[in-house]
Motif scaffolding. Sequence first.
Motif, PDB file in Angstrom:
ATOM      1  N   CYS A  40     -30.029  71.343 -23.512  1.00 28.40           N
ATOM      2  CA  CYS A  40     -28.441  71.100 -23.317  1.00 28.40           C
ATOM      3  C   CYS A  40     -28.727  70.704 -21.560  1.00 28.40           C
ATOM      4  O   CYS A  40     -27.413  70.164 -21.364  1.00 28.40           O
ATOM      5  CB  CYS A  40     -27.758  72.422 -23.662  1.00 28.40           C
ATOM      6  SG  CYS A  40     -27.923  71.996 -26.215  1.00 28.40           S
ATOM      7  N   THR A  43     -29.008  67.446 -20.747  1.00 27.82           N
ATOM      8  CA  THR A  43     -28.191  66.827 -20.834  1.00 27.82           C
ATOM      9  C   THR A  43     -26.768  66.856 -20.162  1.00 27.82           C
ATOM     10  O   THR A  43     -26.199  66.447 -19.991  1.00 27.82           O
ATOM     11  CB  THR A  43     -27.715  66.943 -22.738  1.00 27.82           C
ATOM     12  OG1 THR A  43     -29.095  66.684 -22.646  1.00 27.82           O
ATOM     13  CG2 THR A  43     -26.810  65.520 -23.006  1.00 27.82           C
ATOM     14  N   THR A  44     -26.272  68.690 -20.242  1.00 26.38           N
ATOM     15  CA  THR A  44     -24.901  68.312 -18.776  1.00 26.38           C
ATOM     16  C   THR A  44     -24.814  67.864 -17.944  1.00 26.38           C
ATOM     17  O   THR A  44     -24.272  67.544 -17.467  1.00 26.38           O
ATOM     18  CB  THR A  44     -24.711  70.046 -19.295  1.00 26.38           C
ATOM     19  OG1 THR A  44     -25.074  70.975 -20.701  1.00 26.38           O
ATOM     20  CG2 THR A  44     -23.412  70.809 -18.750  1.00 26.38           C
ATOM     21  N   LEU A  53     -20.103  69.916 -24.435  1.00 27.52           N
ATOM     22  CA  LEU A  53     -21.522  69.858 -24.347  1.00 27.52           C
ATOM     23  C   LEU A  53     -22.004  71.918 -23.316  1.00 27.52           C
ATOM     24  O   LEU A  53     -22.643  72.083 -23.738  1.00 27.52           O
ATOM     25  CB  LEU A  53     -22.393  69.181 -24.036  1.00 27.52           C
ATOM     26  CG  LEU A  53     -23.695  68.659 -23.453  1.00 27.52           C
ATOM     27  CD1 LEU A  53     -24.223  69.321 -24.849  1.00 27.52           C
ATOM     28  CD2 LEU A  53     -24.344  67.342 -23.375  1.00 27.52           C
ATOM     29  N   MET A  56     -21.535  74.556 -25.474  1.00 28.01           N
ATOM     30  CA  MET A  56     -22.628  74.498 -26.314  1.00 28.01           C
ATOM     31  C   MET A  56     -23.807  75.232 -25.215  1.00 28.01           C
ATOM     32  O   MET A  56     -24.772  75.929 -25.529  1.00 28.01           O
ATOM     33  CB  MET A  56     -23.447  73.313 -26.667  1.00 28.01           C
ATOM     34  CG  MET A  56     -24.295  72.893 -27.697  1.00 28.01           C
ATOM     35  SD  MET A  56     -24.217  74.240 -28.964  1.00 28.01           S
ATOM     36  CE  MET A  56     -25.160  74.275 -30.460  1.00 28.01           C
ATOM     37  N   THR A  57     -24.053  74.059 -24.096  1.00 29.90           N
ATOM     38  CA  THR A  57     -25.422  75.024 -23.044  1.00 29.90           C
ATOM     39  C   THR A  57     -25.100  76.671 -23.074  1.00 29.90           C
ATOM     40  O   THR A  57     -25.598  76.777 -22.646  1.00 29.90           O
ATOM     41  CB  THR A  57     -25.317  74.073 -21.456  1.00 29.90           C
ATOM     42  OG1 THR A  57     -25.111  72.895 -22.388  1.00 29.90           O
ATOM     43  CG2 THR A  57     -25.938  74.437 -20.237  1.00 29.90           C
ATOM     44  N   THR A  60     -26.026  77.860 -26.201  1.00 25.21           N
ATOM     45  CA  THR A  60     -27.907  78.391 -26.267  1.00 25.21           C
ATOM     46  C   THR A  60     -28.038  79.183 -25.334  1.00 25.21           C
ATOM     47  O   THR A  60     -29.490  79.441 -25.268  1.00 25.21           O
ATOM     48  CB  THR A  60     -27.506  76.859 -26.142  1.00 25.21           C
ATOM     49  OG1 THR A  60     -27.308  76.291 -24.485  1.00 25.21           O
ATOM     50  CG2 THR A  60     -27.631  75.652 -27.492  1.00 25.21           C
TER      51      THR A  60
END
Length: 75
Positions: A40, A43-44, A53, A56-57, A60
């Motif tokens: 994550c 990707t971010t 995202l 979401m990061t 997580t």
Amino acid sequence: MFFGVGQAISGFIMGKIIDVYGSKNACLVNVASMALVMTCTVTTIKKLEYDWLTFMTCFTWGFQDGVVNTHVLNM
């Protein structure tokens, strides 16, 4: 806020995993959660946008922190 939600949820989940499957198998959950956080995060960073995202990061990251802390304190 999402960091804290991830922390709170992870304590319950990790406690149940340790009780049902044992501490040695819970190590696999730790590794999987760290891999998810890294995926994550990378990707971010590559995306360079502030969207779902990003949240979401944060979730997580909190989840991974809570999973590892719960497991370590249990041992």
